[in-house]
Design a protein around this motif. Structure first.
Motif, PDB file in Angstrom:
ATOM      1  N   PHE A   1     -44.592 -52.993 -77.509  1.00 40.46           N
ATOM      2  CA  PHE A   1     -45.059 -53.952 -78.497  1.00 40.46           C
ATOM      3  C   PHE A   1     -45.171 -55.317 -77.835  1.00 40.46           C
ATOM      4  O   PHE A   1     -44.241 -55.775 -77.177  1.00 40.46           O
ATOM      5  CB  PHE A   1     -44.080 -53.992 -79.675  1.00 40.46           C
ATOM      6  N   ASN A   2     -46.310 -55.994 -78.024  1.00 37.84           N
ATOM      7  CA  ASN A   2     -46.566 -57.261 -77.358  1.00 37.84           C
ATOM      8  C   ASN A   2     -46.574 -58.449 -78.307  1.00 37.84           C
ATOM      9  O   ASN A   2     -45.927 -59.455 -78.046  1.00 37.84           O
ATOM     10  CB  ASN A   2     -47.892 -57.184 -76.595  1.00 37.84           C
ATOM     11  N   HIS A   3     -47.345 -58.369 -79.402  1.00 31.48           N
ATOM     12  CA  HIS A   3     -47.411 -59.503 -80.325  1.00 31.48           C
ATOM     13  C   HIS A   3     -47.940 -59.061 -81.688  1.00 31.48           C
ATOM     14  O   HIS A   3     -48.508 -57.983 -81.813  1.00 31.48           O
ATOM     15  CB  HIS A   3     -48.289 -60.627 -79.768  1.00 31.48           C
ATOM     16  N   THR A   4     -47.722 -59.922 -82.660  1.00 29.81           N
ATOM     17  CA  THR A   4     -48.299 -59.719 -83.983  1.00 29.81           C
ATOM     18  C   THR A   4     -48.567 -61.078 -84.604  1.00 29.81           C
ATOM     19  O   THR A   4     -47.933 -62.079 -84.229  1.00 29.81           O
ATOM     20  CB  THR A   4     -47.383 -58.875 -84.897  1.00 29.81           C
TER      21      THR A   4
ATOM     22  N   ALA B   1     -34.826 -67.554 -81.625  1.00 30.21           N
ATOM     23  CA  ALA B   1     -35.984 -67.277 -80.788  1.00 30.21           C
ATOM     24  C   ALA B   1     -36.286 -68.463 -79.874  1.00 30.21           C
ATOM     25  O   ALA B   1     -35.616 -69.500 -79.937  1.00 30.21           O
ATOM     26  CB  ALA B   1     -37.189 -66.970 -81.684  1.00 30.21           C
ATOM     27  N   ASP B   2     -37.315 -68.291 -79.064  1.00 32.52           N
ATOM     28  CA  ASP B   2     -37.752 -69.354 -78.159  1.00 32.52           C
ATOM     29  C   ASP B   2     -39.117 -69.869 -78.581  1.00 32.52           C
ATOM     30  O   ASP B   2     -39.976 -69.094 -79.014  1.00 32.52           O
ATOM     31  CB  ASP B   2     -37.847 -68.824 -76.716  1.00 32.52           C
ATOM     32  N   GLU B   3     -39.316 -71.164 -78.431  1.00 30.75           N
ATOM     33  CA  GLU B   3     -40.631 -71.737 -78.704  1.00 30.75           C
ATOM     34  C   GLU B   3     -41.622 -71.237 -77.667  1.00 30.75           C
ATOM     35  O   GLU B   3     -41.255 -70.931 -76.533  1.00 30.75           O
ATOM     36  CB  GLU B   3     -40.567 -73.259 -78.676  1.00 30.75           C
ATOM     37  N   ALA B   4     -42.875 -71.141 -78.067  1.00 29.78           N
ATOM     38  CA  ALA B   4     -43.956 -70.758 -77.166  1.00 29.78           C
ATOM     39  C   ALA B   4     -45.130 -71.696 -77.433  1.00 29.78           C
ATOM     40  O   ALA B   4     -45.240 -72.251 -78.528  1.00 29.78           O
ATOM     41  CB  ALA B   4     -44.357 -69.301 -77.398  1.00 29.78           C
TER      42      ALA B   4
ATOM     43  N   GLY C   1     -37.605 -59.232 -75.363  1.00 30.20           N
ATOM     44  CA  GLY C   1     -38.624 -58.395 -74.738  1.00 30.20           C
ATOM     45  C   GLY C   1     -39.954 -59.101 -74.556  1.00 30.20           C
ATOM     46  O   GLY C   1     -40.963 -58.463 -74.274  1.00 30.20           O
ATOM     47  N   GLY C   2     -39.971 -60.422 -74.760  1.00 27.15           N
ATOM     48  CA  GLY C   2     -41.209 -61.176 -74.599  1.00 27.15           C
ATOM     49  C   GLY C   2     -42.206 -60.961 -75.717  1.00 27.15           C
ATOM     50  O   GLY C   2     -43.384 -61.275 -75.567  1.00 27.15           O
TER      51      GLY C   2
ATOM     52  N   TYR D   1     -35.647 -56.671 -87.680  1.00 25.53           N
ATOM     53  CA  TYR D   1     -35.202 -57.199 -86.400  1.00 25.53           C
ATOM     54  C   TYR D   1     -33.822 -56.658 -86.074  1.00 25.53           C
ATOM     55  O   TYR D   1     -32.912 -56.700 -86.907  1.00 25.53           O
ATOM     56  CB  TYR D   1     -35.163 -58.732 -86.427  1.00 25.53           C
ATOM     57  N   LEU D   2     -33.688 -56.167 -84.861  1.00 22.87           N
ATOM     58  CA  LEU D   2     -32.423 -55.641 -84.369  1.00 22.87           C
ATOM     59  C   LEU D   2     -31.649 -56.770 -83.703  1.00 22.87           C
ATOM     60  O   LEU D   2     -32.147 -57.396 -82.763  1.00 22.87           O
ATOM     61  CB  LEU D   2     -32.692 -54.510 -83.372  1.00 22.87           C
ATOM     62  N   LEU D   3     -30.444 -57.047 -84.209  1.00 22.86           N
ATOM     63  CA  LEU D   3     -29.589 -58.108 -83.687  1.00 22.86           C
ATOM     64  C   LEU D   3     -28.285 -57.506 -83.194  1.00 22.86           C
ATOM     65  O   LEU D   3     -27.826 -56.496 -83.735  1.00 22.86           O
ATOM     66  CB  LEU D   3     -29.252 -59.121 -84.789  1.00 22.86           C
ATOM     67  N   ASP D   4     -27.657 -58.139 -82.214  1.00 23.13           N
ATOM     68  CA  ASP D   4     -26.313 -57.676 -81.863  1.00 23.13           C
ATOM     69  C   ASP D   4     -25.353 -58.171 -82.945  1.00 23.13           C
ATOM     70  O   ASP D   4     -25.718 -58.963 -83.823  1.00 23.13           O
ATOM     71  CB  ASP D   4     -25.897 -58.109 -80.456  1.00 23.13           C
TER      72      ASP D   4
END
Length: 124
Positions: A5-8, A28-31, A44-45, A64-67
Motif C-alpha cells: 500500500f502506497n497512498h490514498t 504521523a510525519d508532515e509531508a 511504512g512510508g 490503523y494498527l498502533l503499538d
C-alpha cells in the motif's frame, strides 16, 4: 513481489484540519503539500493525502494498527478532548474500548465524519 500500500486520498471538508488531526492522533510525519493535497506519512512510508472533493462524499472506514504505548497515548487524547468513541463499529458501547482479537480497539469519527478504528492487534 507482492503489492504494498502506497497512498490514498481522504475526502476532507477541511484538509488542513484533517491533516492536523491525523498528525496528532497517529503521531504521523508532515509531508510536502502539492496541488489540492495536504499530505502526511504514516508507518511504512504510506502517504495520506487530504483533499476537498468536488462532490458530496460518503463516510469511509480507516483502521490503523498502533503499538500498545501509542494506543494508550491516542486513547488519552480522545478522553482529554471529550471525543465520542465506541468499543464497537455499531456504536452500541459508547465511551469504551474493546479487547478483541487478542488486543485492544476503539472507534471514533474524524473531523470529516470518517470512521476510524485504532487497534493494537491485526485481524490476521
Amino acid at each position: 513481489m507482492t503489492a504494498h500500500f502506497n497512498h490514498t486520498i481522504v475526502a476532507s471538508t477541511d484538509p488542513a484540519e484533517m491533516a492536523g488531526f491525523y498528525l496528532d492522533l497517529l503521531e504521523a510525519d508532515e509531508a510536502p503539500a502539492w496541488g489540492p493535497f495536504t499530505n502526511i506519512t504514516i508507518g511504512g512510508g504510506v502517504l495520506l493525502q487530504f483533499a476537498a472533493p468536488p462532490i458530496e462524499f460518503p463516510p469511509q472506514h480507516y483502521a490503523y494498527l498502533l503499538d500498545d504505548e501509542h494506543f494508550d497515548r491516542a486513547h488519552t487524547k480522545i478522553l482529554d478532548r471529550g471525543q465520542d468513541h465506541w468499543a464497537d463499529p455499531q456504536r452500541t458501547r459508547p465511551g469504551q474500548i474493546n479487547a478483541e482479537h487478542g488486543g485492544r480497539g476503539v472507534y471514533l469519527l474524524d473531523p470529516s465524519g470518517h470512521y476510524l478504528e485504532l487497534i493494537t492487534r491485526g485481524y490476521l
